[in-house]
Write a protein that holds these residues in place. Sequence first.
Motif, short mmCIF file in Angstrom:
data_model
loop_
_atom_site.label_atom_id
_atom_site.label_comp_id
_atom_site.label_asym_id
_atom_site.label_seq_id
_atom_site.Cartn_x
_atom_site.Cartn_y
_atom_site.Cartn_z
N VAL A 182 42.26 45.09 56.24
CA VAL A 182 41.80 44.12 54.97
C VAL A 182 42.21 45.07 53.61
N LEU A 183 40.65 45.33 53.75
CA LEU A 183 40.37 46.47 52.46
C LEU A 183 41.06 48.16 52.86
N HIS A 184 41.97 49.13 52.98
CA HIS A 184 42.53 49.15 53.36
C HIS A 184 42.59 50.38 52.18
N THR A 185 41.57 51.45 51.92
CA THR A 185 41.02 52.16 51.02
C THR A 185 42.03 53.08 50.74
N ASN A 186 43.62 53.42 51.67
CA ASN A 186 45.02 53.83 50.63
C ASN A 186 45.72 53.77 50.15
N LEU A 187 45.50 51.77 50.67
CA LEU A 187 46.20 50.70 49.56
C LEU A 187 45.48 50.60 48.91
N GLY A 188 44.13 50.83 47.97
CA GLY A 188 43.63 50.09 46.95
C GLY A 188 42.71 48.94 47.06
N ARG A 189 42.42 48.86 48.58
CA ARG A 189 40.79 48.39 48.94
C ARG A 189 41.13 46.85 48.64
N ALA A 190 40.38 45.90 47.79
CA ALA A 190 40.35 44.56 47.30
C ALA A 190 41.43 44.57 46.65
N LEU A 191 41.78 43.16 46.94
CA LEU A 191 43.23 42.68 45.72
C LEU A 191 42.04 41.54 45.03
N LEU A 192 42.16 41.91 43.69
CA LEU A 192 41.34 40.80 42.26
C LEU A 192 41.32 39.58 42.21
N ALA A 193 40.35 38.60 42.28
CA ALA A 193 40.67 37.78 42.27
C ALA A 193 41.50 36.63 40.38
N GLU A 194 42.45 35.97 40.14
CA GLU A 194 43.46 35.22 39.55
C GLU A 194 42.18 35.52 37.58
N GLU A 195 40.84 35.31 38.63
CA GLU A 195 40.09 35.12 36.96
C GLU A 195 39.67 36.93 36.25
N ALA A 196 39.65 37.37 37.60
CA ALA A 196 39.75 39.27 37.63
C ALA A 196 40.84 39.66 36.26
N ILE A 197 42.06 39.30 37.06
CA ILE A 197 43.02 39.54 36.52
C ILE A 197 43.40 39.46 34.65
N ALA A 198 43.04 37.48 34.75
CA ALA A 198 43.17 37.86 33.39
C ALA A 198 42.10 37.75 32.19
N ALA A 199 40.24 38.42 32.92
CA ALA A 199 39.72 39.10 31.86
C ALA A 199 40.15 40.85 31.78
N ALA A 200 40.77 41.35 32.78
CA ALA A 200 41.40 42.10 32.56
C ALA A 200 41.97 42.68 31.50
N VAL A 201 43.25 41.77 31.66
CA VAL A 201 44.74 42.07 31.02
C VAL A 201 43.99 41.29 29.19
N ASP A 202 43.41 40.55 29.35
CA ASP A 202 42.57 40.29 27.80
C ASP A 202 41.92 41.57 27.38
N ALA A 203 40.91 41.90 28.21
CA ALA A 203 40.30 43.57 28.28
C ALA A 203 41.67 44.34 27.45
N MET A 204 42.42 44.64 27.90
CA MET A 204 43.43 45.32 27.54
C MET A 204 44.30 45.44 26.45
N ARG A 205 44.17 43.95 25.91
CA ARG A 205 45.30 43.91 25.17
C ARG A 205 44.68 43.50 23.94
N GLU A 206 43.14 43.32 23.26
CA GLU A 206 42.68 42.96 22.32
C GLU A 206 40.82 44.30 22.73
N ALA A 207 41.05 44.44 21.29
CA ALA A 207 39.08 44.90 21.01
C ALA A 207 37.94 44.47 21.43
N ALA A 208 37.65 45.15 21.62
CA ALA A 208 36.40 44.30 22.81
C ALA A 208 34.88 44.06 22.10
N ALA A 209 33.74 43.79 22.35
CA ALA A 209 32.35 43.90 22.07
C ALA A 209 31.78 45.03 23.11
#
Length: 463
Positions: A84-111
């Motif tokens: 499940v947590l395969h090092t060669n395949l990137g380990r953990a799959l992120l939760a949808e909440e984490a993906i959305a937060a990362a996208v917001d941080a990529m798209r806009e300036a953040a404090a």
Amino acid sequence: MDELRALPSVDQMLKAPACSPLVERYGRLVVTEELRKVLAEIRAAARTGTAIPDGADILASLMSRIEYRDRSNLRPLFNLTGTVLHTNLGRALLAEEAIAAAVDAMREAAALELDLDTGRRGERDSHLRELLCELTGAEDATIVNNNAAAVLIALGTIGQGREAIVSRGELIEIGGAFRMPDIMERADVTLVEVGTTNRTHARDYGNAIRPETALILKVHTSNYRIEGFTAEVPGAELAEIAREAGIALLNDLGSGTLVDLTRFGLAKEPTVREAVAEGADLVTFSGDKLLGGPQAGFIVGRKDLIARINRNPLKRALRVDKIRIAAMAATLKLYRDPDRLAERLPTLRLLARRQDEIRAQSERIAPAVARVLTVHGYSVETCICHSQIGSGALPVDTIPSAGLRITGKTGGALEKLAAAFRGLPRPVLGRLQEGALVLDLRCLVDETGFIESLSQVANHGLA
């Protein structure tokens, strides 16, 4: 020669309407370079008697070359390896909440390093500090880019130029041949081994303490187990030994978990909260393994020691960016609702899947897989198998699972099939085991996409 003269030029092909979408998508320079290669290959083949293709075939060859050149190896795939947590395949799959937060941080300036209340410069760790302290019971916390870095900077800050006591049975080697003694050497900490490979006692630590001793290092043997005639000193007892000697206890949990895994039907692993409660001065652990977030390394513990670590010049070199901080904050917030954690956190959801559910899935898709592969001489049947957590967590414990067992009639057939699976637009990875290619379905979520991907295997090495 007359046929070669009839071959369209590069300029003629570039001006053709059918070539315009390629230029628009990939750029004129790339299309021109690949078109010249295609036409050169056609000319070379024609001189050996091969017929010259028509314009449509030339365009198809050009598209194929460009798409192959443009595709990334870092693309989605089906992890059916059973890890499940395969090092060669990137380990953990992120939760949808984490993906959305990362996208917001990529798209806009953040404090990231701005305190919005005061308008002054802030600290990027502040976005995670409160959450980590809440979830672990620690006084303070900081974050670096992975757990090896966490151990490195913690050792270098507390023990530089001095000694650290470690049980001989805990001198681990993690992935990529990185060994704990090597990390200690880079931190300028002298290793003092105590005990034996299988048995270490409290007196071994006590007898090794001297004025040069800076800390005791306890390492959770998360990627192996020593069984039989064994003994180790519990964290609480080590904390008492360290406290009486006026030195620090650093507990490296490796994978690390914030919840009791037994509630999800998995074997017991020490939690970070338990390590803190036992009295460890510092605890280090990963963010992208059992925790289920992006790659990161955490250090939690005494406020004064965390402050020293944050003043270490190495901290800047090991810091994480706003994208990972945003994704990690969203991941940690999910732990505030443990009752719904397995529903929302992919790592725990996959680990907690019941075998009967996976077996029903294997029976459901086996006929479709057989229709694709039997024409190429392969047999497909459902099977019972066992998954593992991976990334060093619970190495001797497996999880009952189910999947598909594929066999071939000729020597080398399975290797050929595995290679064809890896060559698919969305690769499929299984494991070769006991004369078969086993596809463990524990991590298969997109059944339709999996079948569609397999339907293309004839074009990728099995024709």
